[in-house]
Motif scaffolding. Sequence first.
Motif, PDB file in Angstrom:
ATOM      1  N   ASP A  26     -80.950 111.938   9.531  1.00  0.00           N
ATOM      2  CA  ASP A  26     -80.920 113.331   9.061  1.00  0.00           C
ATOM      3  C   ASP A  26     -82.042 113.690   8.100  1.00  0.00           C
ATOM      4  OD1 ASP A  26     -78.658 113.913  10.596  1.00  0.00           O
ATOM      5  OD2 ASP A  26     -77.302 113.247   9.017  1.00  0.00           O
ATOM      6  N   TRP A  27     -83.225 113.130   8.320  1.00  0.00           N
ATOM      7  CA  TRP A  27     -84.369 113.456   7.459  1.00  0.00           C
ATOM      8  C   TRP A  27     -84.728 114.935   7.553  1.00  0.00           C
ATOM      9  CZ3 TRP A  27     -85.208 110.223   3.847  1.00  0.00           C
ATOM     10  CH2 TRP A  27     -85.099 108.861   4.052  1.00  0.00           C
ATOM     11  N   GLY A  28     -84.351 115.589   8.648  1.00  0.00           N
ATOM     12  CA  GLY A  28     -84.647 117.016   8.797  1.00  0.00           C
ATOM     13  C   GLY A  28     -84.043 117.848   7.683  1.00  0.00           C
ATOM     14  N   LEU A  29     -82.930 117.390   7.110  1.00  0.00           N
ATOM     15  CA  LEU A  29     -82.306 118.121   6.000  1.00  0.00           C
ATOM     16  C   LEU A  29     -83.204 118.138   4.771  1.00  0.00           C
ATOM     17  CD1 LEU A  29     -78.627 116.844   6.310  1.00  0.00           C
ATOM     18  CD2 LEU A  29     -79.520 119.077   6.971  1.00  0.00           C
ATOM     19  N   CYS A  30     -83.971 117.082   4.590  1.00  0.00           N
ATOM     20  CA  CYS A  30     -84.883 117.024   3.440  1.00  0.00           C
ATOM     21  C   CYS A  30     -85.869 118.187   3.492  1.00  0.00           C
ATOM     22  CB  CYS A  30     -85.643 115.701   3.420  1.00  0.00           C
ATOM     23  SG  CYS A  30     -84.595 114.242   3.332  1.00  0.00           S
ATOM     24  N   ARG A  31     -86.373 118.452   4.674  1.00  0.00           N
ATOM     25  CA  ARG A  31     -87.349 119.531   4.846  1.00  0.00           C
ATOM     26  C   ARG A  31     -86.668 120.899   4.891  1.00  0.00           C
ATOM     27  NH1 ARG A  31     -92.605 119.660   6.201  1.00  0.00           N
ATOM     28  NH2 ARG A  31     -92.616 117.465   6.699  1.00  0.00           N
ATOM     29  N   SER A  32     -85.613 121.021   5.716  1.00  0.00           N
ATOM     30  CA  SER A  32     -85.015 122.342   5.933  1.00  0.00           C
ATOM     31  C   SER A  32     -84.196 122.840   4.750  1.00  0.00           C
ATOM     32  CB  SER A  32     -84.157 122.335   7.206  1.00  0.00           C
ATOM     33  OG  SER A  32     -83.043 121.479   7.057  1.00  0.00           O
ATOM     34  N   VAL A  33     -83.440 121.988   4.095  1.00  0.00           N
ATOM     35  CA  VAL A  33     -82.591 122.417   2.990  1.00  0.00           C
ATOM     36  C   VAL A  33     -83.331 122.319   1.653  1.00  0.00           C
ATOM     37  CG1 VAL A  33     -80.465 121.924   1.700  1.00  0.00           C
ATOM     38  CG2 VAL A  33     -80.465 121.793   4.208  1.00  0.00           C
ATOM     39  N   CYS A  34     -83.956 121.188   1.402  1.00  0.00           N
ATOM     40  CA  CYS A  34     -84.553 120.928   0.086  1.00  0.00           C
ATOM     41  C   CYS A  34     -86.016 121.363  -0.024  1.00  0.00           C
ATOM     42  CB  CYS A  34     -84.443 119.447  -0.245  1.00  0.00           C
ATOM     43  SG  CYS A  34     -82.727 118.889  -0.332  1.00  0.00           S
ATOM     44  N   GLY A  35     -86.670 121.568   1.100  1.00  0.00           N
ATOM     45  CA  GLY A  35     -88.071 121.974   1.055  1.00  0.00           C
ATOM     46  C   GLY A  35     -89.023 120.842   0.731  1.00  0.00           C
ATOM     47  N   GLN A  36     -88.661 119.636   1.147  1.00  0.00           N
ATOM     48  CA  GLN A  36     -89.552 118.492   0.924  1.00  0.00           C
ATOM     49  C   GLN A  36     -90.774 118.637   1.829  1.00  0.00           C
ATOM     50  OE1 GLN A  36     -88.935 114.274   2.358  1.00  0.00           O
ATOM     51  NE2 GLN A  36     -88.183 114.139   0.264  1.00  0.00           N
ATOM     52  N   GLN A  37     -91.949 118.506   1.259  1.00  0.00           N
ATOM     53  CA  GLN A  37     -93.193 118.676   2.013  1.00  0.00           C
ATOM     54  C   GLN A  37     -93.541 117.450   2.840  1.00  0.00           C
ATOM     55  OE1 GLN A  37     -94.937 121.717   2.141  1.00  0.00           O
ATOM     56  NE2 GLN A  37     -92.950 122.218   1.290  1.00  0.00           N
ATOM     57  N   GLY A  38     -93.058 116.292   2.436  1.00  0.00           N
ATOM     58  CA  GLY A  38     -93.357 115.069   3.164  1.00  0.00           C
ATOM     59  C   GLY A  38     -92.986 113.857   2.353  1.00  0.00           C
ATOM     60  N   HIS A  39     -93.091 112.703   2.979  1.00  0.00           N
ATOM     61  CA  HIS A  39     -92.827 111.450   2.277  1.00  0.00           C
ATOM     62  C   HIS A  39     -93.931 111.198   1.262  1.00  0.00           C
ATOM     63  CE1 HIS A  39     -90.084 109.612   5.602  1.00  0.00           C
ATOM     64  NE2 HIS A  39     -89.593 110.725   5.089  1.00  0.00           N
ATOM     65  N   ALA A  40     -93.617 110.439   0.240  1.00  0.00           N
ATOM     66  CA  ALA A  40     -94.558 110.165  -0.843  1.00  0.00           C
ATOM     67  C   ALA A  40     -95.856 109.555  -0.315  1.00  0.00           C
ATOM     68  CB  ALA A  40     -93.918 109.233  -1.870  1.00  0.00           C
ATOM     69  N   GLU A  41     -95.751 108.649   0.664  1.00  0.00           N
ATOM     70  CA  GLU A  41     -96.940 108.002   1.213  1.00  0.00           C
ATOM     71  C   GLU A  41     -97.871 109.024   1.855  1.00  0.00           C
ATOM     72  OE1 GLU A  41     -93.395 105.254   2.341  1.00  0.00           O
ATOM     73  OE2 GLU A  41     -93.727 107.366   1.877  1.00  0.00           O
ATOM     74  N   ALA A  42     -97.288 109.944   2.625  1.00  0.00           N
ATOM     75  CA  ALA A  42     -98.084 110.978   3.298  1.00  0.00           C
ATOM     76  C   ALA A  42     -98.736 111.910   2.285  1.00  0.00           C
ATOM     77  CB  ALA A  42     -97.206 111.766   4.270  1.00  0.00           C
ATOM     78  N   MET A  43     -98.008 112.235   1.235  1.00  0.00           N
ATOM     79  CA  MET A  43     -98.559 113.127   0.217  1.00  0.00           C
ATOM     80  C   MET A  43     -99.714 112.460  -0.535  1.00  0.00           C
ATOM     81  SD  MET A  43     -96.797 115.721   0.936  1.00  0.00           S
ATOM     82  CE  MET A  43     -97.188 116.891  -0.337  1.00  0.00           C
ATOM     83  N   ALA A  44     -99.622 111.139  -0.767  1.00  0.00           N
ATOM     84  CA  ALA A  44    -100.710 110.416  -1.437  1.00  0.00           C
ATOM     85  C   ALA A  44    -101.952 110.376  -0.562  1.00  0.00           C
ATOM     86  CB  ALA A  44    -100.263 109.001  -1.802  1.00  0.00           C
ATOM     87  N   VAL A  45    -101.768 110.143   0.731  1.00  0.00           N
ATOM     88  CA  VAL A  45    -102.909 110.130   1.663  1.00  0.00           C
ATOM     89  C   VAL A  45    -103.550 111.517   1.707  1.00  0.00           C
ATOM     90  CG1 VAL A  45    -103.566 109.944   4.092  1.00  0.00           C
ATOM     91  CG2 VAL A  45    -102.120 108.187   3.045  1.00  0.00           C
ATOM     92  N   GLN A  46    -102.735 112.554   1.727  1.00  0.00           N
ATOM     93  CA  GLN A  46    -103.256 113.923   1.739  1.00  0.00           C
ATOM     94  C   GLN A  46    -104.065 114.189   0.471  1.00  0.00           C
ATOM     95  OE1 GLN A  46    -100.223 116.909   2.190  1.00  0.00           O
ATOM     96  NE2 GLN A  46    -101.649 118.580   1.878  1.00  0.00           N
ATOM     97  N   ALA A  47    -103.547 113.746  -0.678  1.00  0.00           N
ATOM     98  CA  ALA A  47    -104.250 113.959  -1.948  1.00  0.00           C
ATOM     99  C   ALA A  47    -105.581 113.207  -1.985  1.00  0.00           C
ATOM    100  CB  ALA A  47    -103.371 113.526  -3.120  1.00  0.00           C
ATOM    101  N   ALA A  48    -105.602 112.008  -1.407  1.00  0.00           N
ATOM    102  CA  ALA A  48    -106.807 111.174  -1.449  1.00  0.00           C
ATOM    103  C   ALA A  48    -107.865 111.632  -0.454  1.00  0.00           C
ATOM    104  CB  ALA A  48    -106.438 109.720  -1.174  1.00  0.00           C
ATOM    105  N   GLY A  49    -107.438 112.213   0.660  1.00  0.00           N
ATOM    106  CA  GLY A  49    -108.406 112.616   1.675  1.00  0.00           C
ATOM    107  C   GLY A  49    -109.227 111.427   2.130  1.00  0.00           C
ATOM    108  N   GLN A  50    -110.529 111.582   2.192  1.00  0.00           N
ATOM    109  CA  GLN A  50    -111.423 110.519   2.668  1.00  0.00           C
ATOM    110  C   GLN A  50    -111.415 109.293   1.761  1.00  0.00           C
ATOM    111  OE1 GLN A  50    -115.165 112.596   2.705  1.00  0.00           O
ATOM    112  NE2 GLN A  50    -115.697 111.900   0.659  1.00  0.00           N
ATOM    113  N   HIS A  51    -110.955 109.456   0.517  1.00  0.00           N
ATOM    114  CA  HIS A  51    -110.921 108.330  -0.420  1.00  0.00           C
ATOM    115  C   HIS A  51    -109.796 107.344  -0.115  1.00  0.00           C
ATOM    116  CE1 HIS A  51    -114.056 110.161  -2.768  1.00  0.00           C
ATOM    117  NE2 HIS A  51    -113.357 111.277  -2.821  1.00  0.00           N
ATOM    118  N   ALA A  52    -108.910 107.690   0.841  1.00  0.00           N
ATOM    119  CA  ALA A  52    -107.844 106.759   1.245  1.00  0.00           C
ATOM    120  C   ALA A  52    -108.433 105.556   1.980  1.00  0.00           C
ATOM    121  CB  ALA A  52    -106.830 107.476   2.136  1.00  0.00           C
TER     122      ALA A  52
END
Length: 114
Positions: A56-82
């Motif tokens: 039920d990970w869909g609830l994290c996004r649909s109910v709570c508004g989670q943008q993504g898992h922490a790992e994905a958010m760190a990669v997004q923040a790092a961009g090419q520096h990942a």
Amino acid sequence: MMQVLARTEYSRCKGRHVVAVLVGLNGELYLGTNGVEHPQPVCPRRAQSGYARGEDWGLCRSVCGQQGHAEAMAVQAAGQHAHGGTLLLFGHDTICPDCMALLEQAQVERCIIM
């Protein structure tokens, strides 16, 4: 002195607070969390009867508004520096298959679960 180049403005997840720190080859730190835009008094995944880990990970996004898992958010923040960097994961004991694929695609060299 190292500087954290990204941070989140989101509230803590009520289920499990996870933080990922990606250390780039440039020595900078890039932060990702599983924070939420719409915090709930109780985790909706846990509130449902029959809750099982990894479901039920869909609830994290649909109910709570989670943008993504922490790992994905760190990669997004790092961009090419990942590329070639090291990911440190706090608050969880596994990396899901989708995040693992994303880390491999971003060519993160190492993942350490703290």
